[in-house]
Write an enzyme that holds these catalytic residues in place. Structure first.
Site, PDB file in Angstrom:
ATOM      1  N   HIS A  53       3.209  -7.357  45.177  1.00 21.89           N
ATOM      2  CA  HIS A  53       4.544  -6.638  45.293  1.00 21.89           C
ATOM      3  C   HIS A  53       4.406  -5.340  44.641  1.00 21.89           C
ATOM      4  O   HIS A  53       4.892  -5.011  44.002  1.00 21.89           O
ATOM      5  CB  HIS A  53       5.636  -6.677  45.749  1.00 21.89           C
ATOM      6  CG  HIS A  53       7.234  -6.411  45.368  1.00 21.89           C
ATOM      7  ND1 HIS A  53       8.480  -7.121  46.039  1.00 21.89           N
ATOM      8  CD2 HIS A  53       7.338  -4.913  45.822  1.00 21.89           C
ATOM      9  CE1 HIS A  53       9.255  -6.133  46.489  1.00 21.89           C
ATOM     10  NE2 HIS A  53       8.107  -4.638  46.291  1.00 21.89           N
TER      11      HIS A  53
ATOM     12  N   GLU B 276       8.419 -14.525  46.135  1.00 19.96           N
ATOM     13  CA  GLU B 276       7.726 -13.796  45.447  1.00 19.96           C
ATOM     14  C   GLU B 276       7.766 -14.596  43.774  1.00 19.96           C
ATOM     15  O   GLU B 276       9.158 -14.719  43.580  1.00 19.96           O
ATOM     16  CB  GLU B 276       8.115 -12.411  45.575  1.00 19.96           C
ATOM     17  CG  GLU B 276       7.518 -12.047  46.345  1.00 19.96           C
ATOM     18  CD  GLU B 276       7.206 -10.331  46.417  1.00 19.96           C
ATOM     19  OE1 GLU B 276       7.659  -9.699  47.736  1.00 19.96           O
ATOM     20  OE2 GLU B 276       8.719 -10.134  45.589  1.00 19.96           O
TER      21      GLU B 276
ATOM     22  N   ARG C 155      10.665  -5.232  52.794  1.00 24.15           N
ATOM     23  CA  ARG C 155      11.004  -7.063  52.250  1.00 24.15           C
ATOM     24  C   ARG C 155      10.454  -7.845  52.493  1.00 24.15           C
ATOM     25  O   ARG C 155      10.591  -7.816  53.854  1.00 24.15           O
ATOM     26  CB  ARG C 155      12.553  -7.425  51.473  1.00 24.15           C
ATOM     27  CG  ARG C 155      13.542  -6.470  50.051  1.00 24.15           C
ATOM     28  CD  ARG C 155      12.836  -6.772  49.239  1.00 24.15           C
ATOM     29  NE  ARG C 155      13.728  -5.794  48.460  1.00 24.15           N
ATOM     30  CZ  ARG C 155      13.100  -3.741  47.902  1.00 24.15           C
ATOM     31  NH1 ARG C 155      11.834  -4.070  48.003  1.00 24.15           N
ATOM     32  NH2 ARG C 155      13.950  -3.648  46.719  1.00 24.15           N
TER      33      ARG C 155
END
Length: 329
Positions: free
Chosen positions: A286, A267, A238
């Site tokens: 991601h 993000e 993360r």
């Protein structure tokens, strides 16, 4: 009336077929755009189940609005976007999607390590931009991966699977975790060390730790200074476990050699983020579990968990075990 299920992204109907057959289901109409907060609150107020993404904040406000909620199935392994304690108090089951994405995420993590080490993005862009004019002995020379030392921070299932990949490259494997993993040590030759020892000895520091209050911002400027100046940092966990300003400063000061990042504190990351200006940073959007097989399995597992709860059965992957104890008592 049939139980009402709200899904926060548009998904292939085949992946959620059991839900469509048994319940009233409504999906947010966009695949790549997050559901607006006001819409999510409205849907939560009438839903028996929510099928959510890691981009949604499942907080006290939403859980209070969801007076009929019985289950929230979060399509991710991590659940730092969910107030699990509040959900448990309100009698709401929280489910996640472990295991089904382990191999895909480990593949991506190791691929990110190799990409940063061998300067693959730099090389590919140089060719595409027509800048490959000649050859020299040290032209785009990167770093060896084989026989080097990998330090894994967070030795969960994904961490162990990354370590398994590392054995194929004859790497020395160090790991730091809240608890020791004797089986991983025996099977993979992994060596448990302190955090500081891992930092000082590893050629590749790979972060796979979950985001918790204790791990938030754990990779600080002080931590980067303890790494080898030749080391590469990889984060597939993360974004918020890293102080991004500290990482940028460490790279600029050549305190570490490079970074491979699949996750960021915010993000999507801004295009003008300082980290994206550095040629020795490989940045991905991601995509750790982003294979067709893994994502389909994640969708199906979420659907199965919702189906089980709404039909009075225990789900396959329950996060808040206390909920099950309360239900059975």
């Amino acid at each position: 009336m049939k139980p009402y299920v709200f899904i926060t992204r548009k998904l292939p109907e085949e992946a959620i077929k059991p839900l469509l057959e048994k319940f009233e289901v409504h999906m947010w109409e966009h695949e790549a755009i997050s559901v607006p907060r006001d819409v999510l609150l409205e849907e939560a107020a009438k839903a028996d189940a929510l099928f959510t993404m890691l981009t949604e904040a499942i907080d006290e406000e939403l859980l209070t609005a969801g007076k009929n909620l019985k289950v929230i199935a979060n399509m991710a392994v991590g659940y730092d976007n969910v107030d699990v304690a509040a959900a448990t108090r309100k009698g709401i089951a929280i489910c996640n999607t472990p295991d089904v994405l382990t191999d895909a995420t480990a593949d991506l993590t190791f691929g990110l390590l190799m990409t940063a080490a061998r300067r693959i993005v730099e090389a590919a862009e140089l060719v595409k931009q027509g800048n490959w004019q000649n050859w020299s002995p040290l032209f785009l020379a990167g770093k060896d991966v084989h026989h080097k030392t990998i330090g894994i921070v967070g030795m969960g299932k994904i961490g162990e699977t990354v370590a398994k990949r590392a054995t194929g490259f004859d790497m020395n494997i160090l790991y730091y975790n809240r608890t020791r993993k004797p089986e991983a040590e025996e099977k993979l030759g992994a060596v448990y060390v302190s955090f500081d020892e891992l930092l000082s000895k590893s050629d590749y520091v790979v972060c796979l730790t979950p985001l918790t209050p204790e791990t938030r911002g754990m990779f600080s400027r002080e931590v980067f200074r303890k790494m080898k100046s030749s080391a590469i940092f990889v984060n597939a966990a993360r974004g918020a476990v890293v102080d991004e300003t500290a990482l940028y400063e460490a790279l600029m000061a050549v305190e570490i050699a490079g970074a491979g990042l699949d996750v960021f504190e915010r993000e999507p990351i801004r295009a003008d983020h300082p980290l994206l200006t550095l040629p020795n940073v490989v940045a991905l959007p991601h995509i750790g579990s982003a294979t067709l097989d893994a994502r389909t399995d994640m969708m199906q597992l979420c659907a199965e968990n919702i189906e089980a709860i709404l039909e009075g059965r225990a789900p396959k992957t329950l996060v808040n075990r206390e909920w099950l104890t309360r239900v059975r008592s």
